[in-house]
Scaffold this motif. Structure first.
Motif, mmCIF file in Angstrom:
data_model
loop_
_atom_site.group_PDB
_atom_site.id
_atom_site.type_symbol
_atom_site.label_atom_id
_atom_site.label_comp_id
_atom_site.label_asym_id
_atom_site.label_seq_id
_atom_site.Cartn_x
_atom_site.Cartn_y
_atom_site.Cartn_z
ATOM 1 N N ALA A 12 24.690 30.048 41.138
ATOM 2 C CA ALA A 12 23.646 30.284 40.136
ATOM 3 C C ALA A 12 22.464 29.343 40.363
ATOM 4 O O ALA A 12 22.628 28.188 40.749
ATOM 5 C CB ALA A 12 24.214 30.084 38.735
ATOM 6 N N ILE A 13 21.272 29.858 40.116
ATOM 7 C CA ILE A 13 20.050 29.059 40.183
ATOM 8 C C ILE A 13 19.397 29.105 38.809
ATOM 9 O O ILE A 13 18.919 30.145 38.366
ATOM 10 C CB ILE A 13 19.090 29.587 41.263
ATOM 11 C CG1 ILE A 13 19.784 29.617 42.635
ATOM 12 C CG2 ILE A 13 17.822 28.721 41.322
ATOM 13 C CD1 ILE A 13 18.945 30.221 43.736
ATOM 14 N N ASP A 14 19.423 27.971 38.130
ATOM 15 C CA ASP A 14 18.884 27.872 36.777
ATOM 16 C C ASP A 14 17.438 27.386 36.826
ATOM 17 O O ASP A 14 17.143 26.362 37.446
ATOM 18 C CB ASP A 14 19.717 26.891 35.943
ATOM 19 C CG ASP A 14 21.173 27.308 35.837
ATOM 20 O OD1 ASP A 14 21.419 28.505 35.622
ATOM 21 O OD2 ASP A 14 22.055 26.437 35.976
ATOM 22 N N LEU A 15 16.560 28.115 36.173
ATOM 23 C CA LEU A 15 15.155 27.727 36.142
ATOM 24 C C LEU A 15 14.949 26.613 35.122
ATOM 25 O O LEU A 15 15.396 26.724 33.976
ATOM 26 C CB LEU A 15 14.284 28.928 35.802
ATOM 27 C CG LEU A 15 13.877 29.867 36.963
ATOM 28 C CD1 LEU A 15 13.072 29.108 37.999
ATOM 29 C CD2 LEU A 15 15.084 30.502 37.620
ATOM 30 N N VAL A 16 14.283 25.553 35.535
ATOM 31 C CA VAL A 16 14.002 24.404 34.682
ATOM 32 C C VAL A 16 12.506 24.379 34.400
ATOM 33 O O VAL A 16 11.692 24.262 35.324
ATOM 34 C CB VAL A 16 14.426 23.089 35.368
ATOM 35 C CG1 VAL A 16 14.143 21.901 34.459
ATOM 36 C CG2 VAL A 16 15.900 23.138 35.757
ATOM 37 N N THR A 17 12.113 24.505 33.135
ATOM 38 C CA THR A 17 10.694 24.576 32.788
ATOM 39 C C THR A 17 10.067 23.188 32.706
ATOM 40 O O THR A 17 10.760 22.173 32.675
ATOM 41 C CB THR A 17 10.483 25.292 31.437
ATOM 42 O OG1 THR A 17 10.975 24.453 30.395
ATOM 43 C CG2 THR A 17 11.208 26.626 31.406
ATOM 44 N N THR A 18 8.756 23.172 32.629
ATOM 45 C CA THR A 18 8.026 21.911 32.504
ATOM 46 C C THR A 18 8.235 21.268 31.143
ATOM 47 O O THR A 18 7.943 20.084 30.965
ATOM 48 C CB THR A 18 6.520 22.150 32.697
ATOM 49 O OG1 THR A 18 6.078 23.121 31.727
ATOM 50 C CG2 THR A 18 6.221 22.663 34.091
ATOM 51 N N GLY A 19 8.712 22.046 30.173
ATOM 52 C CA GLY A 19 8.912 21.519 28.824
ATOM 53 C C GLY A 19 7.654 21.507 27.991
ATOM 54 O O GLY A 19 7.638 20.950 26.892
ATOM 55 N N ALA A 20 6.586 22.119 28.501
ATOM 56 C CA ALA A 20 5.334 22.167 27.744
ATOM 57 C C ALA A 20 5.525 22.967 26.461
ATOM 58 O O ALA A 20 6.359 23.879 26.393
ATOM 59 C CB ALA A 20 4.231 22.799 28.589
ATOM 60 N N ALA A 21 4.750 22.621 25.440
ATOM 61 C CA ALA A 21 4.866 23.315 24.157
ATOM 62 C C ALA A 21 4.543 24.796 24.307
ATOM 63 O O ALA A 21 5.174 25.656 23.692
ATOM 64 C CB ALA A 21 3.939 22.666 23.128
ATOM 65 N N ARG A 22 3.553 25.099 25.121
ATOM 66 C CA ARG A 22 3.185 26.497 25.388
ATOM 67 C C ARG A 22 3.237 26.718 26.891
ATOM 68 O O ARG A 22 2.403 26.199 27.638
ATOM 69 C CB ARG A 22 1.779 26.796 24.854
ATOM 70 C CG ARG A 22 1.675 26.759 23.341
ATOM 71 C CD ARG A 22 0.260 27.054 22.898
ATOM 72 N NE ARG A 22 -0.196 28.357 23.378
ATOM 73 C CZ ARG A 22 -1.447 28.808 23.217
ATOM 74 N NH1 ARG A 22 -2.353 28.062 22.611
ATOM 75 N NH2 ARG A 22 -1.782 29.995 23.667
ATOM 76 N N LEU A 23 4.223 27.476 27.339
ATOM 77 C CA LEU A 23 4.360 27.737 28.768
ATOM 78 C C LEU A 23 3.268 28.695 29.221
ATOM 79 O O LEU A 23 2.898 29.622 28.508
ATOM 80 C CB LEU A 23 5.737 28.331 29.066
ATOM 81 C CG LEU A 23 6.957 27.483 28.668
ATOM 82 C CD1 LEU A 23 8.240 28.175 29.090
ATOM 83 C CD2 LEU A 23 6.877 26.086 29.285
ATOM 84 N N SER A 24 2.757 28.469 30.420
ATOM 85 C CA SER A 24 1.712 29.335 30.966
ATOM 86 C C SER A 24 2.279 30.707 31.301
ATOM 87 O O SER A 24 3.496 30.894 31.415
ATOM 88 C CB SER A 24 1.122 28.704 32.227
ATOM 89 O OG SER A 24 2.090 28.695 33.270
ATOM 90 N N ALA A 25 1.386 31.679 31.484
ATOM 91 C CA ALA A 25 1.814 33.021 31.872
ATOM 92 C C ALA A 25 2.554 32.980 33.201
ATOM 93 O O ALA A 25 3.562 33.679 33.397
ATOM 94 C CB ALA A 25 0.595 33.948 31.958
ATOM 95 N N ALA A 26 2.079 32.151 34.130
ATOM 96 C CA ALA A 26 2.733 32.033 35.433
ATOM 97 C C ALA A 26 4.151 31.485 35.288
ATOM 98 O O ALA A 26 5.091 31.975 35.920
ATOM 99 C CB ALA A 26 1.906 31.126 36.344
ATOM 100 N N GLU A 27 4.305 30.464 34.426
ATOM 101 C CA GLU A 27 5.632 29.874 34.257
ATOM 102 C C GLU A 27 6.581 30.827 33.553
ATOM 103 O O GLU A 27 7.767 30.914 33.895
ATOM 104 C CB GLU A 27 5.530 28.556 33.491
ATOM 105 C CG GLU A 27 6.839 27.787 33.464
ATOM 106 C CD GLU A 27 6.690 26.335 33.054
ATOM 107 O OE1 GLU A 27 7.660 25.577 33.226
ATOM 108 O OE2 GLU A 27 5.606 25.952 32.561
#
Length: 296
Positions: free
Chosen positions: A119-134
């Motif tokens: 499995a490959i789990d996506l880890v986000t930047t943790g920003a309050a509002r994620l960008s459309a790209a993210e």
């Protein structure tokens, strides 16, 4: 399993990215069967000075491969690997502590698969509002289970196989800077047998948070497609497929948790998903008119 596992060679191509490579190495050294693994890092022509990492991690085997492309680097690692099992990941990946232990388990049975994809789990930047790209990358970036079971390959961010299988199937195609994992996996499936998905063999991967990061991957995909099918007929057929709305991406985005992606953000991510398809067409046609595929 500690004490019973064979030697595992972990092969990591590196191109710059020293800070994330250091974090990856720390997690590899913290594996539950770390005492039964060797770590091989192949510098693929980095402009960044990785010498401080050589000093910090003397237990790692450091190699160099001048031919551009991660598959050429992986092949160099394969040639010196001492393990009977080969494990592949990337410098920006975050292996869980049990990654190797769970990943090698199916390969130790009486009827092992040709390869294991974890499995490959996506880890986000943790920003309050994620960008459309993210949000787009979060929704559709690494569907490893579908790749293994339906497309018959595992992304080399999280792929394991035996040295015996690698010797039979042959190395990665160095002519490809993207898509070489699919080409190898399809060969292995045909020559040795089915691969196997293991959800417990988990690796984290940071999401691409900007359009530029996503489009860099799109360029690699376009280049890999050209390397795999260089003819004009294949090019035009590929481009025609990209002109239709990306239904799977739309569904994956729609399924995101509303707390992470409210409706307006999902709509923006869907629009961005379609823009990536148009970019694929543009890059693929540019290559057909004489451009050269690249790793970035």
């Amino acid at each position: 399993m500690p004490g019973t596992a064979p030697l595992v060679s972990v092969i990591v191509p590196a191109y710059n990215d020293g800070a994330r490579l250091a974090l990856c190495l720390e997690l590899l050294l913290a594996q539950s069967i770390a005492d039964q693994a060797e770590i091989i890092v192949i510098d693929n022509g980095s402009s960044e000075d990785l010498a401080p990492l050589h000093e910090r991690y003397p237990m790692v085997r450091w190699l160099h491969e001048a031919t551009p492309g991660s598959y050429a680097a992986r092949n160099t690692g394969i040639t010196v690997a001492r393990g009977s099992i080969l494990a592949f990941t990337d410098s920006d990946c975050l292996p869980s502590a049990g990654w190797l232990e769970h990943g090698i388990a199916p390969l130790l049975g009486d009827d092992p698969p040709s390869f294991v994809g974890g499995a490959i789990d996506l880890v986000t930047t943790g920003a309050a509002r994620l960008s459309a790209a993210e949000l787009f990358d979060l929704a559709s970036g690494f569907p490893q289970k579908r790749f293994v079971e339906q497309v018959h390959f595992a992304m080399t961010a999280n792929m394991l196989t035996t040295a015996k299988t690698m010797a039979k199937v042959g190395p990665f195609a160095t002519s490809m800077k993207s898509g070489g994992d699919r080409e190898w996996g399809n060969r292995a499936w045909a020559m040795v047998g089915p691969g196997h998905y293991v959800s417990a063999a988990r690796i984290g991967h940071p999401t691409r948070s900007s359009p530029a990061e996503v489009l860099k991957r799109v360029r690699r995909v376009a280049g890999g497609e050209r390397d795999r099918k260089p003819g004009w007929a294949d090019c035009l057929a590929f481009c025609a497929r990209q002109l239709t709305p990306p239904r799977r991406a739309f569904l994956d985005i729609a399924a995101l948790d509303p707390a992470v992606a409210p409706p307006v953000a999902k709509a923006s991510a869907m629009l961005f998903a379609y823009r990536t398809r148009l970019a694929l067409v543009r890059y693929r046609l540019a290559l057909q008119f004489g451009g050269e595929s690249s790793r970035s």
